[in-house]
Design a protein around this motif. Sequence first.
Motif, PDB file in Angstrom:
ATOM      1  N   UNK A 112       0.802  -1.088   0.041  1.00  0.00           N
ATOM      2  CA  UNK A 112       0.052   0.033  -0.115  1.00  0.00           C
ATOM      3  C   UNK A 112       0.844   1.285  -0.119  1.00  0.00           C
ATOM      4  N   UNK A 113       0.305   2.349  -0.407  1.00  0.00           N
ATOM      5  CA  UNK A 113       1.085   3.500  -0.498  1.00  0.00           C
ATOM      6  C   UNK A 113       0.546   4.283   0.841  1.00  0.00           C
ATOM      7  N   UNK A 114       1.610   4.498   1.848  1.00  0.00           N
ATOM      8  CA  UNK A 114       1.511   5.279   2.968  1.00  0.00           C
ATOM      9  C   UNK A 114       2.859   5.825   3.640  1.00  0.00           C
ATOM     10  N   UNK A 115       2.763   7.021   4.247  1.00  0.00           N
ATOM     11  CA  UNK A 115       3.961   7.600   4.676  1.00  0.00           C
ATOM     12  C   UNK A 115       4.838   6.653   5.501  1.00  0.00           C
ATOM     13  N   UNK A 116       6.161   6.566   5.417  1.00  0.00           N
ATOM     14  CA  UNK A 116       7.019   5.757   6.025  1.00  0.00           C
ATOM     15  C   UNK A 116       6.959   4.362   5.653  1.00  0.00           C
ATOM     16  N   UNK A 117       6.587   4.081   4.279  1.00  0.00           N
ATOM     17  CA  UNK A 117       6.846   2.681   3.916  1.00  0.00           C
ATOM     18  C   UNK A 117       7.953   2.325   3.880  1.00  0.00           C
ATOM     19  N   UNK A 118       9.143   3.122   3.281  1.00  0.00           N
ATOM     20  CA  UNK A 118      10.337   2.509   3.130  1.00  0.00           C
ATOM     21  C   UNK A 118      10.923   2.163   4.571  1.00  0.00           C
ATOM     22  N   UNK A 119      10.708   2.957   5.334  1.00  0.00           N
ATOM     23  CA  UNK A 119      11.278   2.899   6.885  1.00  0.00           C
ATOM     24  C   UNK A 119      10.722   1.391   7.289  1.00  0.00           C
ATOM     25  N   UNK A 120       9.386   1.179   7.317  1.00  0.00           N
ATOM     26  CA  UNK A 120       8.882  -0.111   7.588  1.00  0.00           C
ATOM     27  C   UNK A 120       9.453  -1.332   7.053  1.00  0.00           C
ATOM     28  N   UNK A 121       9.513  -1.046   5.725  1.00  0.00           N
ATOM     29  CA  UNK A 121      10.184  -2.338   4.692  1.00  0.00           C
ATOM     30  C   UNK A 121      11.581  -2.652   5.246  1.00  0.00           C
ATOM     31  N   UNK A 122      12.446  -1.428   5.450  1.00  0.00           N
ATOM     32  CA  UNK A 122      13.706  -1.839   6.087  1.00  0.00           C
ATOM     33  C   UNK A 122      13.689  -2.491   7.651  1.00  0.00           C
ATOM     34  N   UNK A 123      12.878  -1.888   8.348  1.00  0.00           N
ATOM     35  CA  UNK A 123      12.865  -2.302   9.735  1.00  0.00           C
ATOM     36  C   UNK A 123      12.369  -3.818   9.910  1.00  0.00           C
ATOM     37  N   UNK A 124      11.583  -4.069   9.040  1.00  0.00           N
ATOM     38  CA  UNK A 124      11.061  -5.559   9.190  1.00  0.00           C
ATOM     39  C   UNK A 124      12.053  -6.525   8.491  1.00  0.00           C
ATOM     40  N   UNK A 125      12.932  -6.092   7.882  1.00  0.00           N
ATOM     41  CA  UNK A 125      13.973  -7.110   7.295  1.00  0.00           C
ATOM     42  C   UNK A 125      15.067  -7.289   8.350  1.00  0.00           C
ATOM     43  N   UNK A 126      15.278  -6.408   9.533  1.00  0.00           N
ATOM     44  CA  UNK A 126      15.964  -6.608  10.585  1.00  0.00           C
ATOM     45  C   UNK A 126      16.279  -8.130  10.982  1.00  0.00           C
TER      46      UNK A 126
END
Length: 305
Positions: A112-126
């Motif tokens: 989905x298109x929402x603010x902070x999507x890029x940060x969430x993608x990186x954080x969930x890869x930790x």
Amino acid sequence: MPLQVRQRLPAATRRTLQTFKWPLQPLPYLLLLPSLALIFMIEFYPFINGISFSLHRGTLLGTGAFVGVGNYLRLFNSPSFYNSLWFSFIFAFFNVLISYLLGLALALFLNLDFPGRGFCRVALLIPWIVPAVVSIVSWKWLIADRGGLVNIMLGSFGIGPIYFLSESGWAMVAVIVIKIWRSFPFMMLSLLAALQVIDRTLYEAGKIDGASPWQLFRHITMPHLKNISIVQAILMIIWSINDFETPFLLTQGGPANATENLILLSYRYTFGRNDVGLGSAVAILTLIVLMVLSTLMMRQQGKSV
């Protein structure tokens, strides 16, 4: 063919020989020889050697006497083997199922298109990026039976302590949950990549025809994800059954061998009991199990093409 002999042939035969092209050119195969030799040394030779060890009653110091299928018969009469086989299946089943469902849900959310999507993608890869030893040892510190942060927090609410690593049931749950935590980012990333290549006009056409969100998901999204889902399941089954570090670093297969999978059993036979023949037999049987499961799932993928 020598030049003198070729000159004695009829003209038509000489023309045929000049235009004839040999089907096999030696140069490409000669260039491949170094790579093939390296592959043989690091792949096929250990595999053949492992089969040989499984047919002998050997130790770490020598091959030992030839016993044929004696090691395999010993395994089939061993309760430890069936216990490890059962736990390996349970471990792989829940890891694949829950990792896939969690990864799919997160992939749909991150698509989905929402603010902070890029940060969430990186954080969930930790969980996937952090080295296995670091993450597993950190989890072991968190869920330690006494003094672990989780039990301290539960104690503040008047609960516990829960012996996550000392009770068989809780130890199995802990090993499976931590494996899921380490596995779901792979599922999420692969499914997200597959979602982003689906033609958006299909969804627009479905909405115009009055399809509900569930119908769009069932008839458009899932058919496009079917092939990648089968590939993911095959890889995750292989990685789960071959997972050594998670049960070893958390419980070392305990308590009472409750979290001992086939790979850990092979390790225990080989290095704990110095029975290389039995350990190699477990490894060969594990390979056969993985080949059967992978073949069945690849056939399912072939039917869907």
